[in-house]
Design an enzyme around this catalytic site. Structure first.
Site, PDB file in Angstrom:
ATOM      1  N   SER A   8      37.391  19.188   1.463  1.00 49.22           N
ATOM      2  CA  SER A   8      37.238  19.483   0.032  1.00 49.22           C
ATOM      3  C   SER A   8      37.446  20.976  -0.178  1.00 49.22           C
ATOM      4  O   SER A   8      37.134  21.789   0.701  1.00 49.22           O
ATOM      5  CB  SER A   8      35.822  19.120  -0.436  1.00 49.22           C
ATOM      6  OG  SER A   8      35.600  19.587  -1.754  1.00 49.22           O
ATOM      7  N   TYR A  15      26.743  19.690   0.496  1.00 51.00           N
ATOM      8  CA  TYR A  15      28.020  18.968   0.544  1.00 51.00           C
ATOM      9  C   TYR A  15      29.144  19.924   0.977  1.00 51.00           C
ATOM     10  O   TYR A  15      29.956  19.591   1.855  1.00 51.00           O
ATOM     11  CB  TYR A  15      28.310  18.386  -0.842  1.00 51.00           C
ATOM     12  CG  TYR A  15      29.711  17.852  -1.032  1.00 51.00           C
ATOM     13  CD1 TYR A  15      30.062  16.581  -0.572  1.00 51.00           C
ATOM     14  CD2 TYR A  15      30.684  18.613  -1.690  1.00 51.00           C
ATOM     15  CE1 TYR A  15      31.353  16.083  -0.760  1.00 51.00           C
ATOM     16  CE2 TYR A  15      31.968  18.126  -1.878  1.00 51.00           C
ATOM     17  CZ  TYR A  15      32.299  16.865  -1.410  1.00 51.00           C
ATOM     18  OH  TYR A  15      33.571  16.384  -1.595  1.00 51.00           O
TER      19      TYR A  15
HETATM   20  P1  NAP Z   1      34.141   7.780  -4.307  1.00 42.54           P
HETATM   21  O1  NAP Z   1      35.030   7.361  -5.430  1.00 42.54           O
HETATM   22  O2  NAP Z   1      32.684   7.979  -4.548  1.00 42.54           O
HETATM   23  O3  NAP Z   1      34.350   6.733  -3.106  1.00 42.54           O
HETATM   24  C1  NAP Z   1      33.643   6.944  -1.913  1.00 42.54           C
HETATM   25  C2  NAP Z   1      34.050   5.902  -0.916  1.00 42.54           C
HETATM   26  O4  NAP Z   1      33.380   6.187   0.325  1.00 42.54           O
HETATM   27  C3  NAP Z   1      33.652   4.500  -1.302  1.00 42.54           C
HETATM   28  O5  NAP Z   1      34.626   3.620  -0.787  1.00 42.54           O
HETATM   29  C4  NAP Z   1      32.323   4.309  -0.566  1.00 42.54           C
HETATM   30  O6  NAP Z   1      32.002   2.951  -0.261  1.00 42.54           O
HETATM   31  C5  NAP Z   1      32.619   5.066   0.716  1.00 42.54           C
HETATM   32  N1  NAP Z   1      31.423   5.517   1.412  1.00 42.54           N
HETATM   33  C6  NAP Z   1      30.473   6.387   0.998  1.00 42.54           C
HETATM   34  N2  NAP Z   1      29.545   6.557   1.947  1.00 42.54           N
HETATM   35  C7  NAP Z   1      29.904   5.775   2.990  1.00 42.54           C
HETATM   36  C8  NAP Z   1      29.350   5.505   4.252  1.00 42.54           C
HETATM   37  N3  NAP Z   1      28.189   6.075   4.656  1.00 42.54           N
HETATM   38  N4  NAP Z   1      29.993   4.636   5.067  1.00 42.54           N
HETATM   39  C9  NAP Z   1      31.140   4.054   4.682  1.00 42.54           C
HETATM   40  N5  NAP Z   1      31.729   4.269   3.497  1.00 42.54           N
HETATM   41  C10 NAP Z   1      31.100   5.105   2.643  1.00 42.54           C
HETATM   42  O7  NAP Z   1      34.646   9.149  -3.648  1.00 42.54           O
HETATM   43  P2  NAP Z   1      36.038   9.948  -3.730  1.00 42.54           P
HETATM   44  O8  NAP Z   1      35.930  10.946  -4.803  1.00 42.54           O
HETATM   45  O9  NAP Z   1      37.188   9.034  -3.665  1.00 42.54           O
HETATM   46  O10 NAP Z   1      35.900  10.761  -2.371  1.00 42.54           O
HETATM   47  C11 NAP Z   1      36.589  10.420  -1.182  1.00 42.54           C
HETATM   48  C12 NAP Z   1      36.558  11.638  -0.279  1.00 42.54           C
HETATM   49  O11 NAP Z   1      37.188  12.728  -0.956  1.00 42.54           O
HETATM   50  C13 NAP Z   1      35.143  12.101   0.065  1.00 42.54           C
HETATM   51  O12 NAP Z   1      35.103  12.526   1.405  1.00 42.54           O
HETATM   52  C14 NAP Z   1      34.928  13.271  -0.871  1.00 42.54           C
HETATM   53  O13 NAP Z   1      34.010  14.197  -0.352  1.00 42.54           O
HETATM   54  C15 NAP Z   1      36.333  13.843  -0.929  1.00 42.54           C
HETATM   55  N6  NAP Z   1      36.583  14.689  -2.102  1.00 42.54           N
HETATM   56  C16 NAP Z   1      36.530  14.182  -3.367  1.00 42.54           C
HETATM   57  C17 NAP Z   1      36.769  15.022  -4.432  1.00 42.54           C
HETATM   58  C18 NAP Z   1      36.739  14.552  -5.862  1.00 42.54           C
HETATM   59  O14 NAP Z   1      36.766  15.374  -6.779  1.00 42.54           O
HETATM   60  N7  NAP Z   1      36.687  13.258  -6.115  1.00 42.54           N
HETATM   61  C19 NAP Z   1      37.053  16.369  -4.212  1.00 42.54           C
HETATM   62  C20 NAP Z   1      37.095  16.844  -2.906  1.00 42.54           C
HETATM   63  C21 NAP Z   1      36.861  15.993  -1.861  1.00 42.54           C
HETATM   64  P3  NAP Z   1      31.210   2.034  -1.352  1.00 42.54           P
HETATM   65  O15 NAP Z   1      32.192   1.814  -2.472  1.00 42.54           O
HETATM   66  O16 NAP Z   1      30.888   0.784  -0.650  1.00 42.54           O
HETATM   67  O17 NAP Z   1      30.030   2.845  -1.787  1.00 42.54           O
END
Ligand code: NAP
Length: 248
Positions: free
Chosen positions: A143, A157
């Site tokens: 991130s 985080y």
């Molecule tokens: P999201 O929409 O909240 O989706 C998170 C996903 O991770 C879901 O599939 C969830 O499963 C799964 N998950 C969470 N905890 C888990 C665990 N302990 N074991 C297995 N699966 C787990 O998140 P996102 O925004 O797409 O984020 C994906 C990645 O991108 C993350 O690493 C996040 O830190 C990174 N990121 C996101 C952003 C942003 O702005 N969105 C920015 C920078 C980095 P369930 O659906 O079953 O809960």
């Protein structure tokens, strides 16, 4: 033979976009998820409707037993793993460091750091040419928080993503001569459900004026960078990062 990809956290957001794009590009995909089976099944159904092949497996990446079972399921149901996207990640409610207790730190570090390490370990055991594998590629989803620190929101985080950056560099060097490339993307603010976990579903729209491109990103824009790093087009890139952050 089609390459086989495991995407953790593939049921929603960036992981789901990555699973869909990978399937469209000819990967057979396993998507892991923690609890939202309906969303995971919907991604699998979408991929099947488009003529691709995918499988959803419930597994908490913070659990070593779950991670072993996840990879063993890929071995048994799909075959030899070619690629891993370490995408599963969480954040908790926006607050300052003075309010963060040990239990929260353990949850965030367990999912974001320990989970990524355990999955990387299982992938290396299967991919390493030194261990009889055929090589492969790993992309970690870090991130921009690792660079910016997330003050007043979630320094815990941000620090977990700093650990992912260090792991990307170190592991890339460890396995570079074993046929495995390890890279990372650093998304900026992306429209996904993760911001609701921080207590502010509309966060992207609040902060987008601080992004040089003046907008939030789409999960598909992150998926494109991930798929490039996984592909042979990135064959001489390892231990490196793509910031997908609109210039932030
Ligand atoms: P999201 O929409 O909240 O989706 C998170 C996903 O991770 C879901 O599939 C969830 O499963 C799964 N998950 C969470 N905890 C888990 C665990 N302990 N074991 C297995 N699966 C787990 O998140 P996102 O925004 O797409 O984020 C994906 C990645 O991108 C993350 O690493 C996040 O830190 C990174 N990121 C996101 C952003 C942003 O702005 N969105 C920015 C920078 C980095 P369930 O659906 O079953 O809960």
């Amino acid at each position: 033979m089609k390459p086989i990809l495991l995407v953790t956290g593939g049921s929603r957001g960036i992981g789901a976009a990555t699973a869909r794009l990978a399937a469209a590009r000819g990967y057979r995909v396993c998507l892991g998820y923690r609890s939202d089976a309906a969303s995971a099944d919907a991604v699998v159904a979408d991929i099947a409707r488009s003529g691709g092949e995918a499988l959803a497996v419930q597994a908490d990446v913070a659990s070593e037993a779950d991670v072993r079972r996840l990879f063993e399921t890929v071995d048994a149901r799909l075959g030899h793993l070619s690629a891993l996207v370490n995408n599963a990640g969480i954040l908790e409610r926006q607050t300052t460091l003075v309010n963060i207790d040990a239990a929260r730190l353990q949850r965030v570090l367990a999912a974001n750091v320990i989970g990524s390490f355990l999955c990387a370990r299982e992938a290396v055991r299967r991919m390493s040419t030194r261990l009889g594998g055929a090589g492969g590629a790993i992309v970690n989803v870090s991130s921009m928080a690792a660079r910016l620190g997330s003050p007043g929101e979630y320094v815990d985080y941000a620090a977990s993503k700093g650990a992912i950056d260090a792991m990307t560099i170190g592991l890339a060097k460890e396995v570079a001569a074993e046929g495995i490339r390890v890279n990372a993307v650093r998304p900026g603010v992306i429209y996904t459900g993760i911001h609701a976990s921080g207590g502010e579903p509309g966060r992207v729209d609040r902060v987008k004026s601080a992004v040089p491109m003046q907008r939030g990103g789409r999960p598909e824009e992150v998926a494109q960078a991930i798929l490039w790093l996984l592909s042979d087009e990135a064959s001489y890139s390892t231990g490196t990062f793509i910031d997908v952050s609109g210039g932030r």
